[in-house]
Design a protein around this motif. Structure first.
Motif, PDB file in Angstrom:
ATOM      1  N   SER A 146      -7.370  -4.392   9.432  1.00 44.31           N
ATOM      2  CA  SER A 146      -7.852  -3.673  10.287  1.00 44.31           C
ATOM      3  C   SER A 146      -7.729  -1.867   9.774  1.00 44.31           C
ATOM      4  O   SER A 146      -6.695  -1.703   9.568  1.00 44.31           O
ATOM      5  N   ASP A 147      -8.775  -1.233   9.968  1.00 39.82           N
ATOM      6  CA  ASP A 147      -9.169   0.172   9.708  1.00 39.82           C
ATOM      7  C   ASP A 147      -8.816   0.634  11.317  1.00 39.82           C
ATOM      8  O   ASP A 147      -8.987   1.948  11.873  1.00 39.82           O
ATOM      9  N   GLY A 148      -8.972   0.044  12.076  1.00 35.16           N
ATOM     10  CA  GLY A 148      -9.435   0.703  13.551  1.00 35.16           C
ATOM     11  C   GLY A 148     -10.749  -0.018  14.340  1.00 35.16           C
ATOM     12  O   GLY A 148     -10.492   0.107  15.107  1.00 35.16           O
ATOM     13  N   VAL A 149     -11.086   0.710  13.374  1.00 34.67           N
ATOM     14  CA  VAL A 149     -12.301   0.294  13.989  1.00 34.67           C
ATOM     15  C   VAL A 149     -13.442  -1.019  12.982  1.00 34.67           C
ATOM     16  O   VAL A 149     -13.735  -2.413  13.398  1.00 34.67           O
TER      17      VAL A 149
ATOM     18  N   LEU B 181       1.398  -1.090  -0.198  1.00 34.66           N
ATOM     19  CA  LEU B 181      -0.339  -0.119   0.104  1.00 34.66           C
ATOM     20  C   LEU B 181       0.744   1.217  -0.125  1.00 34.66           C
ATOM     21  O   LEU B 181       2.079   0.946   0.953  1.00 34.66           O
ATOM     22  N   ALA B 182       0.435   2.327  -0.504  1.00 35.78           N
ATOM     23  CA  ALA B 182       1.305   3.510  -0.912  1.00 35.78           C
ATOM     24  C   ALA B 182       0.081   4.041   0.179  1.00 35.78           C
ATOM     25  O   ALA B 182      -1.303   4.368   0.414  1.00 35.78           O
TER      26      ALA B 182
ATOM     27  N   VAL C  27      -3.732   7.059   5.246  1.00 35.39           N
ATOM     28  CA  VAL C  27      -4.738   5.948   4.559  1.00 35.39           C
ATOM     29  C   VAL C  27      -4.533   5.493   3.117  1.00 35.39           C
ATOM     30  O   VAL C  27      -3.542   6.895   2.557  1.00 35.39           O
ATOM     31  N   PRO C  28      -5.050   5.430   2.428  1.00 33.83           N
ATOM     32  CA  PRO C  28      -4.004   4.146   0.952  1.00 33.83           C
ATOM     33  C   PRO C  28      -4.539   5.159   0.715  1.00 33.83           C
ATOM     34  O   PRO C  28      -5.257   5.620   0.214  1.00 33.83           O
ATOM     35  N   THR C  29      -3.509   4.703  -0.728  1.00 36.88           N
ATOM     36  CA  THR C  29      -4.164   6.206  -1.859  1.00 36.88           C
ATOM     37  C   THR C  29      -3.774   4.717  -3.047  1.00 36.88           C
ATOM     38  O   THR C  29      -3.877   5.208  -4.214  1.00 36.88           O
ATOM     39  N   ASP C  30      -2.864   3.339  -3.084  1.00 39.93           N
ATOM     40  CA  ASP C  30      -2.826   2.765  -4.233  1.00 39.93           C
ATOM     41  C   ASP C  30      -2.500   0.926  -3.227  1.00 39.93           C
ATOM     42  O   ASP C  30      -1.978   1.421  -1.853  1.00 39.93           O
ATOM     43  N   TYR C  31      -3.116   0.408  -4.453  1.00 36.68           N
ATOM     44  CA  TYR C  31      -2.850  -0.994  -3.103  1.00 36.68           C
ATOM     45  C   TYR C  31      -2.291  -1.589  -4.722  1.00 36.68           C
ATOM     46  O   TYR C  31      -2.764  -1.788  -5.584  1.00 36.68           O
ATOM     47  N   ALA C  32      -1.189  -2.665  -4.442  1.00 40.06           N
ATOM     48  CA  ALA C  32      -1.172  -3.290  -5.626  1.00 40.06           C
ATOM     49  C   ALA C  32      -0.636  -4.545  -5.155  1.00 40.06           C
ATOM     50  O   ALA C  32       0.137  -4.603  -3.918  1.00 40.06           O
TER      51      ALA C  32
ATOM     52  N   PHE D 290     -11.670  -0.771   2.530  1.00 39.70           N
ATOM     53  CA  PHE D 290     -11.205   0.389   4.031  1.00 39.70           C
ATOM     54  C   PHE D 290     -10.716   1.461   3.462  1.00 39.70           C
ATOM     55  O   PHE D 290     -10.495   1.721   2.542  1.00 39.70           O
ATOM     56  N   THR D 291     -11.107   2.429   4.153  1.00 38.84           N
ATOM     57  CA  THR D 291     -10.515   3.927   3.607  1.00 38.84           C
ATOM     58  C   THR D 291      -8.953   4.868   4.495  1.00 38.84           C
ATOM     59  O   THR D 291      -8.465   4.957   4.337  1.00 38.84           O
ATOM     60  N   SER D 292      -8.840   3.083   5.208  1.00 36.29           N
ATOM     61  CA  SER D 292      -7.000   3.702   6.095  1.00 36.29           C
ATOM     62  C   SER D 292      -6.977   2.328   6.817  1.00 36.29           C
ATOM     63  O   SER D 292      -7.755   0.969   6.996  1.00 36.29           O
ATOM     64  N   LEU D 293      -5.931   2.439   6.895  1.00 33.54           N
ATOM     65  CA  LEU D 293      -5.156   1.008   7.858  1.00 33.54           C
ATOM     66  C   LEU D 293      -5.130   1.534   8.995  1.00 33.54           C
ATOM     67  O   LEU D 293      -3.475   2.347   9.360  1.00 33.54           O
ATOM     68  N   GLU D 294      -4.900   1.023   9.776  1.00 35.86           N
ATOM     69  CA  GLU D 294      -4.009   0.679  11.480  1.00 35.86           C
ATOM     70  C   GLU D 294      -3.422  -0.734  10.921  1.00 35.86           C
ATOM     71  O   GLU D 294      -2.514  -0.442  11.586  1.00 35.86           O
TER      72      GLU D 294
END
Lengths: 407, 166
Positions: free
Chosen positions: A341-344, A282-283, A300-305, A324-328
Motif C-alpha cells: 500500500s502506498d497509502g492511496v 526495499l531501501a 520513498v523506495p530507492t531500490d527493490y530487491a 508505487f512511488t512510496s511505501l506506506e
C-alpha cells in the motif's frame, strides 16, 4: 512565484472562515442528536429480534462487499475450544480508551487473532494507550499499555502480540489476554521461529514468549536493525539502518551459520517482508525526524530487491520500475502473495517472482497491513485511518470489510 | 442534561475556531461546517467519547477530521473527485494573492496524510503535538509528514512554475 515561506500566511484561510462563520442554534444540533438516539434505540430492538430468529445469516456492512467466502472462524480444534474457555476479562479503563481513541498500530497472528493499540489523548501533551485483542472467534479483551507517552507499535508472534515503544515498556500479550513485561536477555540465545519484533533504543530486537525476554541480535554490519524476521527453520532475516554509510543491507543467517549479505542499491533504510523462501526488501528514503530514534517503515523506495530461493540469488528493480512511488505499509499472505500500500492505492504481486504487480480494486487508502494468517492463508488485513475499518485483501485481488473489526 | 449543557458551553467557545481549522483541512468552509456540526451531534448522541476527555475541543477536532477523511474517501471512491481547496468562490478569502492561491492548489495535490499535517500545523496553527493527537499519529510521524509534505510542495510549485513559463 509561490514560496513555501508563504505557508504561514495562509492562516488567513482559516482565520477568514472562522470570522465569517455564524454558528447555527445549538438546540438544532441537540434535536438532531435526539432524533438519532431514538432511531438507534428502535434499530437496536429490530436487530435484536432479527438475531434471535436468524442463525448463520450473512451481514453486510453498508457500501461494502462481503468478506471472502472462507469462513471467518475455522472449524474449532480441541486446542482452540480449550483456548476459547480462557480469556482474561477486559479492563474497563482500557475499553474506554479503545472506544474513544484512535488506532495507532495493529497486527494479526497466525491464528487470525487481531490486536490493536489505541490512544486517547485528552491532552495533546499526554495520551493514554490501551491494547485490544479481538480473537478469530470474535471474543475480545483489553488492557492498558503502561505508559503515557509515545505511540506503541503492535507486532505479532505465532500466538501472541507485543506492544512496544522506543523507550517504553515492551508488553507481551498472550492469546488468552495475559500480559508480560519483557526484559532484556543475555546475548547468545536463539530466537524462536516467528518471534515478534520489539523496538528498543538500540534498534529492533526479537521477543521470546517462553522466557519473557527480548533478544538483541548483532548485525554483521554492526549497525542497528530496522526489520527482523525469523523463518520456520530458524533462519534469521534482517534489514538494517545504514547510518552514515551509503546503503543498507538485507542479511540472513541459518541457525548456527554465518551471515550472508545483499547490499541494497539505493540510499535509505532497509525494510523487508518474507513469506517462506520469498523475501522482498526495499531501501526507503525516509526523512530524518528531529533527532528522534526511529524505526522507519514507510518512505520513498530507492531500490527493490527480491529473492525467491532463500537468498541464494537476488533480483533488483529500480524505483522507476515499481508501480508505487512510496511505501506506506506492506505484508505477505501466508500463501505467498506480496501486498503493498502506498497509502492511496494497493497492489498485489501476480507472479511467483514478486516482480509483477496489479492494483487491487476497491482497496485504496490502507495505512497498515498485516498478514501471515495461517487460518486464512490467502489474506492480508489492512486498516484504513480514513474509514476506521479493517479490510481483507486476498491474494486473488479481492477486497472486503472484515467481519470482526478491531473494535 | 448536564452533559448537554456542558457541551453547549464548548459549542459557544469552540465552534467557529473548529470551522476555521477544518476549513484549512477540507478547503471548503461549508464542508468544514458540516463535519464540525456532525462532530457535535455525535458527541451529543453517544454515551462515550466526549465524556472521557478533559479536552472536548481536541476530541471534537479529531472526530471532525475523521469525518472529513471519510467524506473525501467516499467522494474519491465513487466519483473520482479530489477535494480542491477553495473551489467554491464563496469559500476563498477575497484578498488572496495569486501566489497564495497557487500554494493552496499545490496543497490540494498532496497525499491526504501530508495535506492534513500541513493544513493543521501551518494553516490552523496547531502545534506538532496537537496535530499528532488530532490525526492519531506519533509526533515523529507527523514531523515526517510535514517534512515530506513540504518537500513535495516545493516540487509541485516548481512544476507549476515551469508549466506556466513554458
Amino acid at each position: 512565484m509561490a514560496d513555501l515561506r508563504d505557508l504561514e500566511s495562509l492562516r488567513v484561510v482559516s482565520e477568514d472562515a472562522r470570522d465569517r462563520t455564524v454558528p447555527p442554534r445549538f438546540d438544532d444540533l441537540l434535536a438532531r442528536a435526539r432524533r438519532r438516539r431514538r432511531r438507534r434505540t428502535v434499530a437496536t430492538g429490530v436487530l435484536a429480534a432479527a438475531v434471535a430468529t436468524v442463525v448463520g445469516g450473512v451481514a453486510l456492512l453498508p457500501g461494502t462487499s462481503p468478506e471472502s467466502s472462507a469462513p471467518d472462524t475455522p472449524v474449532a480444534t480441541d486446542g482452540q475450544r480449550e483456548r476459547a474457555a480462557a480469556l482474561a476479562p477486559a479492563d474497563p479503563r482500557a475499553v474506554a480508551v479503545v472506544e474513544s481513541g484512535i488506532l495507532h498500530s495493529f497486527a494479526t497472528d497466525q491464528r487470525g487473532d487481531r490486536f490493536g493499540v489505541w490512544a486517547s489523548c485528552p491532552d495533546p501533551s499526554s495520551c493514554r494507550y490501551a491494547w485490544q485483542l479481538v480473537r478469530a472467534d470474535g471474543r475480545t479483551t483489553a488492557g492498558l499499555y503502561p505508559a503515557d507517552t509515545g505511540g506503541p507499535h503492535a507486532t505479532a508472534g505465532p500466538d501472541y502480540f507485543v506492544a512496544t515503544w522506543y523507550d517504553g515498556p515492551q508488553l507481551l500479550v498472550a492469546d488468552d489476554g495475559a500480559t508480560t513485561r519483557l526484559t532484556a536477555a543475555s546475548a547468545g540465545a536463539e530466537p524462536a521461529p516467528g518471534s515478534a519484533t520489539v523496538v528498543t533504543t538500540g534498534g529492533v530486537a526479537l521477543a521470546d514468549r517462553d522466557s519473557g525476554h527480548w533478544l538483541a541480535v548483532d548485525a554483521p554490519t554492526g549497525r542497528p536493525w530496522n526489520t527482523l524476521d525469523v523463518a520456520d527453520d530458524g533462519t534469521l532475516w534482517g534489514a538494517d539502518q545504514p547510518g552514515t554509510d551509503p546503503a543498507a543491507v538485507v542479511a540472513h543467517r541459518p541457525p548456527g551459520g554465518a551471515w550472508e549479505q545483499e547490499p541494497l542499491r539505493g540510499p535509505g533504510t532497509g525494510v523487508l517482508v518474507r513469506s517462506g523462501d520469498r523475501v522482498a526488501a526495499l531501501a526507503l528514503d525516509a526523512p530524518a525526524v528531529g533527532g528522534d530514534v526511529t524505526v522507519p517503515s514507510s518512505g520513498v523506495p530507492t531500490d527493490y530487491a527480491v529473492t525467491t530461493d532463500g537468498g541464494a540469488t537476488w533480483r533488483h528493480l529500480a524505483a522507476a520500475d515499481l508501480p508505487f512511488t512510496s511505501l506506506e505499509s506492506w505484508a505477505a499472505t501466508a500463501d505467498g502473495t506480496l501486498v503493498v500500500s502506498d497509502g492511496v492505492r494497493v497492489w498485489r504481486t501476480t507472479d511467483d517472482g514478486w516482480t509483477r504487480f496489479a492494483e487491487v480494486p476497491g482497496a485504496g487508502g490502507l495505512n497498515r497491513l498485516s498478514g501471515d494468517d495461517l487460518a486464512h492463508p490467502d489474506r492480508v488485513y489492512g486498516y484504513s485511518y480514513d474509514d476506521d475499518r479493517l479490510v481483507v485483501v486476498t491474494s486473488s485481488g479481492q477486497a472486503s470489510v472484515a467481519t470482526h473489526q478491531l473494535r | 442534561m448536564g452533559t448537554e449543557r456542558t457541551l453547549e458551553e464548548v459549542y459557544d467557545g469552540s465552534y467557529r475556531r473548529l470551522v476555521g481549522q477544518l476549513t484549512a483541512v477540507t478547503g471548503s468552509r461549508s464542508e468544514a461546517e458540516d463535519v464540525v456540526q456532525e462532530a457535535f451531534v455525535k458527541a451529543l448522541s453517544q454515551r462515550h467519547g466526549l465524556r472521557e476527555t478533559d479536552h472536548p475541543e481536541a476530541w471534537l477536532r479529531t472526530v471532525a477530521v475523521n469525518l472529513a477523511r471519510s467524506r473525501w474517501r467516499r467522494r474519491h471512491r465513487f466519483a473520482g473527485l479530489m477535494p480542491v481547496l477553495a473551489t467554491d468562490p464563496a469559500d476563498a478569502p477575497p484578498d488572496l494573492e495569486p501566489d497564495r492561491l497557487a500554494l493552496l492548489d499545490a496543497l490540494a495535490d498532496l497525499p491526504t496524510a501530508q495535506r492534513e499535517a500541513i493544513a493543521l500545523h501551518h494553516l490552523a496553527d496547531l502545534s506538532v503535538a496537537e496535530v499528532a493527537a488530532t490525526v492519531g499519529a506519533p509526533v515523529g510521524t507527523v514531523k515526517a509528514r510535514l517534512s515530506r509534505g513540504r518537500a513535495a510542495l516545493g516540487v509541485l510549485l516548481t512544476d507549476t512554475e515551469e508549466v506556466s513559463c513554458g
